[in-house]
Motif scaffolding. Structure first.
Motif, short mmCIF file in Angstrom:
data_model
loop_
_atom_site.label_atom_id
_atom_site.label_comp_id
_atom_site.label_asym_id
_atom_site.label_seq_id
_atom_site.Cartn_x
_atom_site.Cartn_y
_atom_site.Cartn_z
N PRO A 34 0.82 -1.22 0.00
CA PRO A 34 0.00 0.00 0.00
C PRO A 34 0.86 1.27 0.00
O PRO A 34 2.00 1.28 0.46
CB PRO A 34 -0.79 -0.12 1.30
CG PRO A 34 0.05 -0.97 2.19
CD PRO A 34 0.71 -1.96 1.28
N GLU A 35 0.27 2.35 -0.51
CA GLU A 35 0.95 3.63 -0.54
C GLU A 35 0.76 4.34 0.81
O GLU A 35 -0.07 5.24 0.95
CB GLU A 35 0.44 4.48 -1.70
CG GLU A 35 0.79 3.91 -3.06
CD GLU A 35 0.44 4.85 -4.20
OE1 GLU A 35 -0.01 5.99 -3.93
OE2 GLU A 35 0.59 4.44 -5.36
N VAL A 36 1.55 3.91 1.78
CA VAL A 36 1.50 4.46 3.13
C VAL A 36 2.90 4.95 3.51
O VAL A 36 3.90 4.54 2.90
CB VAL A 36 1.01 3.41 4.15
CG1 VAL A 36 -0.42 3.00 3.84
CG2 VAL A 36 1.93 2.20 4.16
N PRO A 37 3.02 5.82 4.52
CA PRO A 37 4.35 6.24 4.96
C PRO A 37 5.18 5.04 5.44
O PRO A 37 4.69 4.19 6.17
CB PRO A 37 4.04 7.20 6.12
CG PRO A 37 2.68 7.74 5.81
CD PRO A 37 1.95 6.58 5.19
N VAL A 38 6.43 4.99 5.00
CA VAL A 38 7.35 3.90 5.34
C VAL A 38 8.69 4.48 5.73
O VAL A 38 9.19 5.42 5.10
CB VAL A 38 7.53 2.93 4.14
CG1 VAL A 38 8.69 1.96 4.39
CG2 VAL A 38 6.25 2.16 3.86
N ARG A 39 9.29 3.93 6.78
CA ARG A 39 10.67 4.22 7.13
C ARG A 39 11.43 2.90 7.18
O ARG A 39 10.92 1.90 7.69
CB ARG A 39 10.78 4.91 8.50
CG ARG A 39 10.15 6.29 8.57
CD ARG A 39 10.90 7.32 7.73
NE ARG A 39 10.33 8.65 7.93
CZ ARG A 39 9.24 9.11 7.33
NH1 ARG A 39 8.58 8.33 6.48
NH2 ARG A 39 8.80 10.33 7.56
N VAL A 40 12.65 2.92 6.69
CA VAL A 40 13.54 1.76 6.76
C VAL A 40 14.76 2.19 7.55
O VAL A 40 15.53 3.03 7.10
CB VAL A 40 13.94 1.27 5.35
CG1 VAL A 40 14.93 0.12 5.46
CG2 VAL A 40 12.71 0.85 4.56
N LEU A 41 14.90 1.64 8.74
CA LEU A 41 16.04 1.97 9.61
C LEU A 41 17.06 0.85 9.49
O LEU A 41 16.81 -0.29 9.86
CB LEU A 41 15.57 2.13 11.05
CG LEU A 41 16.60 2.65 12.06
CD1 LEU A 41 17.21 3.97 11.60
CD2 LEU A 41 15.97 2.82 13.42
N THR A 42 18.23 1.20 8.94
CA THR A 42 19.27 0.22 8.61
C THR A 42 20.50 0.46 9.47
O THR A 42 20.97 1.59 9.59
CB THR A 42 19.66 0.32 7.13
OG1 THR A 42 18.49 0.15 6.32
CG2 THR A 42 20.69 -0.72 6.76
N GLY A 43 21.04 -0.62 10.05
CA GLY A 43 22.27 -0.50 10.82
C GLY A 43 23.44 -0.11 9.93
O GLY A 43 23.63 -0.68 8.86
#
Length: 265
Positions: free
Chosen positions: A190-199
């Protein structure tokens, strides 16, 4: 797999349990406000893996965490731990616990596959997603090759014997390819807010080859591109467990995600 010392732990809310049609599942629910945050742990990690985020995360709204079958307080799995089975059990548990959608999914490691599938199968129930060092559907071969290293890493991070993690890790990783196929055959993300937190810390060469590291980093970028409202954030001081090593950063990223979610609801 880069491992760093965990930050000072917080205190979890009381852990409860409910009987579902698939078996008894343990969970915790605290905080107030919508949309509710739903926590997806990684393979072999119980609710204790979220301790450093408390009590700060409760200020963002209602927070629901749970132990999948095979983890502390939950029954042993009666079926294979495929994505569809995990998502089905979670939706039943959320309903019984009275937690209403839409949800903001916060998913660490293998939990990222389950959150990815949930968002595709039930897009109307998902308002946003935080992928936290999350597994990409194409990471399956990498996980299988480093299964024992994952068990070793969990034992070091949580200072518990490896036997505490082995059975659950192996049972869940055995279904990774099937879960990836379920994601591929599900609807669009879905077109929703996404954050990807990567080490940001690079695993040592004996832990993971440079080629594998590069492929995994590319996969993290692909997760951020799942939605036109996706962004990637690098946790510069963390390896695979940013919620343990940089909990304040995780809370900051989640806070901004919640603001974006509320702006579009």
């Amino acid at each position: 797999m880069a491992v760093t010392a965990p930050a000072r732990l917080g205190k979890l809310p009381p852990i409860q349990a409910l009987q579902t049609r698939r078996g008894r599942l343990s969970y915790m629910l605290s905080g107030r406000g919508a949309p509710a945050v739903v926590l997806f742990s990684g393979a072999g990690v119980s609710l204790q893996g979220w301790e450093p985020l408390y009590p700060g995360i409760e200020r963002l709204g209602a927070v629901f965490g749970w132990n999948r079958f095979g983890m502390q307080g939950s029954d042993a799995p009666g079926d294979r731990q495929t994505g569809a089975g995990v998502v089905g059990a979670l939706r039943e548990l959320l309903s019984y616990a009275g937690v209403q959608p839409p949800y903001v999914l916060v998913a660490h490691s293998l939990g990222g596959l389950f959150a990815n599938l949930y968002a595709r199968l039930y897009p109307a129930e998902v308002a946003g997603v935080l992928f936290l060092e999350a597994t990409h559907p194409d990471d399956g071969e990498l996980l299988k090759k480093h299964e024992q290293q994952l068990v070793n890493a969990l034992a070091r991070v949580f200072t518990l014997p490896e036997v505490f993690f082995e059975a659950n890790v192996r049972a869940e990783l055995a279904c990774v390819e099937e879960t990836a196929r379920e994601i591929a055959s599900a609807g669009p993300f879905p077109e929703v807010p996404v954050r990807v937190l990567t080490g940001g810390l690079t695993p040592r060469s004996w832990q993971m080859s440079p080629g594998v590291v590069g492929a995994r980093r590319a996969h993290q970028q692909e997760l951020a591109r799942l939605s036109p409202m996706g962004e990637q954030v690098i946790a510069q001081k963390s390896g695979h467990f940013p919620q343990l090593t940089e909990p304040e950063l995780v809370l900051d990223v989640l806070s901004t995600l919640m603001e974006d979610v509320k702006a579009v609801l």
